[in-house]
Design a protein around this motif. Structure first.
Motif, mmCIF file in Angstrom:
data_model
loop_
_atom_site.group_PDB
_atom_site.id
_atom_site.type_symbol
_atom_site.label_atom_id
_atom_site.label_comp_id
_atom_site.label_asym_id
_atom_site.label_seq_id
_atom_site.Cartn_x
_atom_site.Cartn_y
_atom_site.Cartn_z
ATOM 1 N N VAL A 1 -16.819 4.714 14.226
ATOM 2 C CA VAL A 1 -17.154 5.817 13.321
ATOM 3 C C VAL A 1 -18.613 5.706 12.894
ATOM 4 O O VAL A 1 -19.354 6.696 12.848
ATOM 5 C CB VAL A 1 -16.218 5.809 12.083
ATOM 6 N N THR A 2 -19.046 4.494 12.613
ATOM 7 C CA THR A 2 -20.431 4.265 12.207
ATOM 8 C C THR A 2 -21.392 4.689 13.310
ATOM 9 O O THR A 2 -22.429 5.294 13.039
ATOM 10 C CB THR A 2 -20.635 2.783 11.844
ATOM 11 N N LYS A 3 -21.043 4.416 14.557
ATOM 12 C CA LYS A 3 -21.900 4.812 15.683
ATOM 13 C C LYS A 3 -22.043 6.330 15.754
ATOM 14 O O LYS A 3 -23.118 6.841 16.081
ATOM 15 C CB LYS A 3 -21.358 4.267 17.006
ATOM 16 N N VAL A 4 -20.983 7.073 15.473
ATOM 17 C CA VAL A 4 -21.055 8.536 15.474
ATOM 18 C C VAL A 4 -22.026 8.995 14.384
ATOM 19 O O VAL A 4 -22.892 9.842 14.617
ATOM 20 C CB VAL A 4 -19.664 9.179 15.279
ATOM 21 N N MET B 1 0.852 -1.172 0.000
ATOM 22 C CA MET B 1 0.000 0.000 0.000
ATOM 23 C C MET B 1 0.897 1.234 0.000
ATOM 24 O O MET B 1 1.832 1.337 0.766
ATOM 25 C CB MET B 1 -0.896 -0.031 1.238
ATOM 26 N N SER B 2 0.592 2.191 -0.826
ATOM 27 C CA SER B 2 1.418 3.395 -0.893
ATOM 28 C C SER B 2 1.140 4.304 0.296
ATOM 29 O O SER B 2 0.095 4.237 0.922
ATOM 30 C CB SER B 2 1.136 4.134 -2.204
ATOM 31 N N ALA B 3 2.089 5.176 0.584
ATOM 32 C CA ALA B 3 1.961 6.078 1.736
ATOM 33 C C ALA B 3 0.737 6.981 1.645
ATOM 34 O O ALA B 3 0.024 7.129 2.623
ATOM 35 C CB ALA B 3 3.232 6.904 1.891
ATOM 36 N N PRO B 4 0.434 7.624 0.487
ATOM 37 C CA PRO B 4 -0.746 8.478 0.444
ATOM 38 C C PRO B 4 -2.045 7.726 0.735
ATOM 39 O O PRO B 4 -2.914 8.224 1.428
ATOM 40 C CB PRO B 4 -0.751 9.032 -0.972
ATOM 41 N N ARG B 5 -2.172 6.499 0.232
ATOM 42 C CA ARG B 5 -3.393 5.731 0.475
ATOM 43 C C ARG B 5 -3.518 5.394 1.962
ATOM 44 O O ARG B 5 -4.584 5.497 2.540
ATOM 45 C CB ARG B 5 -3.396 4.458 -0.350
ATOM 46 N N ARG B 6 -2.411 5.000 2.592
ATOM 47 C CA ARG B 6 -2.418 4.683 4.012
ATOM 48 C C ARG B 6 -2.766 5.927 4.818
ATOM 49 O O ARG B 6 -3.532 5.883 5.761
ATOM 50 C CB ARG B 6 -1.051 4.149 4.418
ATOM 51 N N GLU B 7 -2.215 7.067 4.432
ATOM 52 C CA GLU B 7 -2.499 8.328 5.108
ATOM 53 C C GLU B 7 -3.976 8.675 5.003
ATOM 54 O O GLU B 7 -4.598 9.085 5.965
ATOM 55 C CB GLU B 7 -1.658 9.426 4.446
ATOM 56 N N ALA C 1 -6.452 6.621 4.598
ATOM 57 C CA ALA C 1 -7.207 5.686 5.418
ATOM 58 C C ALA C 1 -7.204 6.105 6.884
ATOM 59 O O ALA C 1 -8.168 5.891 7.593
ATOM 60 C CB ALA C 1 -6.647 4.276 5.266
ATOM 61 N N LEU C 2 -6.118 6.716 7.356
ATOM 62 C CA LEU C 2 -6.051 7.156 8.737
ATOM 63 C C LEU C 2 -6.822 8.448 8.975
ATOM 64 O O LEU C 2 -7.384 8.661 10.030
ATOM 65 C CB LEU C 2 -4.587 7.354 9.147
ATOM 66 N N VAL C 3 -6.875 9.303 8.001
ATOM 67 C CA VAL C 3 -7.531 10.596 8.158
ATOM 68 C C VAL C 3 -9.038 10.486 7.949
ATOM 69 O O VAL C 3 -9.810 11.150 8.607
ATOM 70 C CB VAL C 3 -6.935 11.631 7.172
ATOM 71 N N ARG C 4 -9.467 9.631 7.076
ATOM 72 C CA ARG C 4 -10.862 9.585 6.667
ATOM 73 C C ARG C 4 -11.858 9.472 7.829
ATOM 74 O O ARG C 4 -12.801 10.245 7.899
ATOM 75 C CB ARG C 4 -11.084 8.451 5.668
ATOM 76 N N PRO C 5 -11.712 8.532 8.768
ATOM 77 C CA PRO C 5 -12.686 8.461 9.860
ATOM 78 C C PRO C 5 -12.789 9.776 10.636
ATOM 79 O O PRO C 5 -13.880 10.199 11.012
ATOM 80 C CB PRO C 5 -12.158 7.332 10.742
ATOM 81 N N HIS C 6 -11.666 10.434 10.843
ATOM 82 C CA HIS C 6 -11.667 11.709 11.549
ATOM 83 C C HIS C 6 -12.481 12.746 10.766
ATOM 84 O O HIS C 6 -13.270 13.494 11.340
ATOM 85 C CB HIS C 6 -10.222 12.194 11.740
ATOM 86 N N GLU D 1 -21.631 9.787 3.396
ATOM 87 C CA GLU D 1 -21.728 8.601 4.246
ATOM 88 C C GLU D 1 -23.106 8.485 4.879
ATOM 89 O O GLU D 1 -23.677 7.398 4.954
ATOM 90 C CB GLU D 1 -20.646 8.626 5.338
ATOM 91 N N LYS D 2 -23.647 9.612 5.326
ATOM 92 C CA LYS D 2 -24.983 9.584 5.935
ATOM 93 C C LYS D 2 -26.050 9.286 4.888
ATOM 94 O O LYS D 2 -27.019 8.578 5.171
ATOM 95 C CB LYS D 2 -25.266 10.906 6.653
ATOM 96 N N ARG D 3 -25.869 9.799 3.677
ATOM 97 C CA ARG D 3 -26.811 9.461 2.595
ATOM 98 C C ARG D 3 -26.765 7.968 2.313
ATOM 99 O O ARG D 3 -27.796 7.333 2.097
ATOM 100 C CB ARG D 3 -26.495 10.258 1.327
ATOM 101 N N ARG D 4 -25.576 7.387 2.335
ATOM 102 C CA ARG D 4 -25.434 5.946 2.104
ATOM 103 C C ARG D 4 -26.120 5.151 3.205
ATOM 104 O O ARG D 4 -26.782 4.143 2.943
ATOM 105 C CB ARG D 4 -23.944 5.573 2.013
#
Length: 117
Positions: free
Chosen positions: A75-78, A1-7, A9-14, A47-50
């Motif tokens: 994250v889903t619970k939030v 996995m490349s660094a940008p994709r991993r990054e 993935a870490l930022v997205r839930p936030h 995400e909420k529309r989904r």
């Protein structure tokens, strides 16, 4: 996995939760059922529309919603608590397990045992 994709993935839930780590309500466990209460999705995040699309088909558990969204349960619970707060979804406790198998299953087991004797 490349660094940008991993990054990402870490930022997205936030980003998805607006920086929040906890739901506004503590009413969810993995088997809590959620259902759409209204069809309006204007102004909701993707995400909420989904979630609303998923819940229109009937009741889904929190774990199922998280799986469909490919997001952590926390994250889903939030997201779900925000949708409960806005009146978009309603929750229902899962049907409690009585701990007893159905009579039909017991009868089949009994019949199987009798056939072996």
């Amino acid at each position: 996995m490349s660094a940008p994709r991993r990054e990402r993935a870490l930022v997205r839930p936030h980003v998805v939760t607006g920086g929040r780590a906890r739901p506004t309500r503590n009413i969810f466990d993995l088997v809590t059922l959620v259902m759409a209460a209204r069809s309006e999705v204007v102004g909701l995040s993707p995400e909420k529309r989904r979630v609303m699309e998923l819940c229109r088909g009937g009741a889904l558990s929190v774990a199922e919603v998280a799986g469909h969204l490919s997001l952590p349960v926390s994250v889903t619970k939030v997201l779900l608590s925000d949708l409960v707060d806005s009146g978009h979804i309603v929750t229902r406790a899962s049907v409690p397990d009585t701990g007893q198998p159905p009579t039909r299953v017991l009868q089949e087991v009994l019949d199987g045992l009798r056939a072996r004797l």
